[in-house]
Design a protein around this motif. Structure first.
Motif, short mmCIF file in Angstrom:
data_model
loop_
_atom_site.label_atom_id
_atom_site.label_comp_id
_atom_site.label_asym_id
_atom_site.label_seq_id
_atom_site.Cartn_x
_atom_site.Cartn_y
_atom_site.Cartn_z
N ASN A 8 0.94 -1.33 -0.07
CA ASN A 8 0.10 0.14 0.10
C ASN A 8 0.98 1.32 0.01
OD1 ASN A 8 -2.85 -0.30 0.09
ND2 ASN A 8 -2.66 -1.38 2.07
N ARG A 11 2.73 2.71 3.28
CA ARG A 11 2.52 1.83 4.40
C ARG A 11 3.99 1.59 5.08
NH1 ARG A 11 2.37 -4.85 3.00
NH2 ARG A 11 1.18 -5.43 4.94
N LEU A 38 13.95 -5.64 -0.56
CA LEU A 38 13.60 -6.86 -0.80
C LEU A 38 12.06 -7.17 -0.65
CD1 LEU A 38 15.18 -9.61 -1.74
CD2 LEU A 38 15.06 -10.27 0.76
N LEU A 105 10.60 -5.94 4.05
CA LEU A 105 9.30 -5.73 5.23
C LEU A 105 8.25 -6.61 4.51
CD1 LEU A 105 8.47 -3.81 7.45
CD2 LEU A 105 10.73 -3.73 6.86
C1 LIG Z 1 3.61 -9.01 1.47
S1 LIG Z 1 4.59 -8.49 -0.03
C2 LIG Z 1 5.48 -7.16 0.76
C3 LIG Z 1 5.29 -6.01 -0.10
C4 LIG Z 1 5.98 -4.86 0.69
N1 LIG Z 1 7.34 -4.88 0.92
C5 LIG Z 1 5.32 -4.40 1.59
O1 LIG Z 1 5.64 -4.36 2.91
O2 LIG Z 1 4.47 -3.42 1.28
C6 LIG Z 1 5.73 -9.52 0.03
C7 LIG Z 1 6.52 -9.92 -1.34
O3 LIG Z 1 7.65 -10.63 -0.98
C8 LIG Z 1 8.23 -11.41 -2.06
N2 LIG Z 1 9.22 -12.21 -1.73
C9 LIG Z 1 8.68 -13.55 -0.82
N3 LIG Z 1 9.89 -14.16 -0.53
C10 LIG Z 1 10.76 -13.43 -1.15
C11 LIG Z 1 12.33 -13.73 -1.35
N4 LIG Z 1 12.90 -14.66 -0.74
N5 LIG Z 1 13.04 -12.87 -2.04
C12 LIG Z 1 12.56 -11.83 -2.61
N6 LIG Z 1 11.00 -11.59 -2.65
C13 LIG Z 1 10.44 -12.51 -1.87
C14 LIG Z 1 6.69 -11.85 -2.45
O4 LIG Z 1 6.74 -12.35 -4.08
C15 LIG Z 1 5.86 -10.80 -2.31
O5 LIG Z 1 5.54 -10.00 -3.48
#
Ligand SMILES: C[S@@+](CC[C@H](N)C(=O)[O-])C[C@H]1O[C@@H](n2cnc3c(N)ncnc32)[C@H](O)[C@@H]1O
Length: 254
Positions: A8, A11, A38, A105
């Motif tokens: 968002n 956020r 990340l 995050l």
């Molecule tokens: C809930 S979203 C968080 C988005 C943003 N960081 C936030 O806090 O609003 C989590 C994201 O992490 C990615 N993800 C999960 N494991 C990961 C990894 N090992 N390396 C990179 N991205 C990863 C998923 O594909 C997803 O798009």
């Protein structure tokens, strides 16, 4: 682990403010001001915001958004603004980059607790000297958040942060604890003791609510610090609804 990718606008403003302040010196002094976001999620909005916020600290900051999901990398491409903001596919290995700051995050929350230590070690092992990893969790709108700061030797601190005007009680922060701690919020564990101490202090500080939630929080954190909790930050950060404690104080897992 690809997830829904919930994110968002704004956020992550609390953690970004903390990074700009607490990682500010290391970013300013870095030979290469490289920052990795990340797991930026279904849209790159928080990566765009991170770049804008850190550019105020170091104008030539380069933010690289990494995603495990290739479709999200492609979808983010129109938001790129090289060299200051780019997107690539990558995971905890950080795609071979050597950043001075990593923000991860709401990424580890979908993993098992047993996977946290290795993910941390992989990320910190990729850091530039003096680099920092900030790993944590927040609610959908960023009103409640908690994050761990790690350097190359491991975790250093835990920060709890809340929008004070809507904070019922500090205990609600328990829902947003980082993966490493969330299952340890049970009686007998130090993180549970910390949240209880904050809750008690918040209750004791109720008369200060007449002067606003900020005054109440300042009073509560001061009480927790006076009781011996290793509070690392200063009132200027408490005023923002934060408190940072030494990691060792919350992790003597039984
Ligand atoms: C809930 S979203 C968080 C988005 C943003 N960081 C936030 O806090 O609003 C989590 C994201 O992490 C990615 N993800 C999960 N494991 C990961 C990894 N090992 N390396 C990179 N991205 C990863 C998923 O594909 C997803 O798009």
């Amino acid at each position: 682990m690809v997830t829904r990718g919930t994110t968002n606008p704004n956020r992550l403003r609390r953690v970004d403010s903390w990074i700009a302040d607490c990682a500010g010196p290391v970013l300013r002094d870095a030979e290469d001001p490289l920052v990795v976001d990340l797991g930026y999620g279904a849209t790159p909005v928080t990566a765009v915001e991170l770049r804008a916020r850190l550019a105020r600290v170091r104008a030539d900051v380069r933010v690289v958004g990494l995603e495990i999901d290739q479709e999200r990398v492609a979808a983010a491409a129109p938001s790129a603004d090289p060299p200051g903001l780019t997107f690539a596919r990558g995971g905890f290995e950080l795609a071979g980059l050597r950043p001075v700051v990593v923000r991860a995050l709401n990424v580890l929350r979908q993993y098992d607790e047993a996977e946290v230590a290795r993910a941390w070690a992989t990320m910190t092992g990729a850091l530039a000297p003096d680099g920092l990893v900030v790993e944590g969790t927040c609610d959908e709108l960023g009103r409640l958040a908690a994050w761990v700061c790690l350097d190359r030797s491991g975790p250093r601190s835990l920060t709890l942060a809340a929008r004070l005007s809507t904070l019922d009680t500090p205990a609600t922060l328990a829902e947003r604890l980082p993966k490493a701690l969330i299952h340890h919020n049970v009686p007998g564990e130090p993180v549970h003791d910390l949240l209880r101490a904050l809750d008690d202090a918040w209750r004791n500080a109720a008369p200060y609510a007449a002067f606003g939630a900020r005054q109440r929080w300042l009073r509560a954190v001061a009480e927790v610090k006076a009781a011996g909790w290793p509070v690392l930050d200063r009132p200027a950060r408490w005023r923002l609804g934060e408190v940072t404690v030494a990691w060792a104080a919350v992790t003597k897992f039984s």
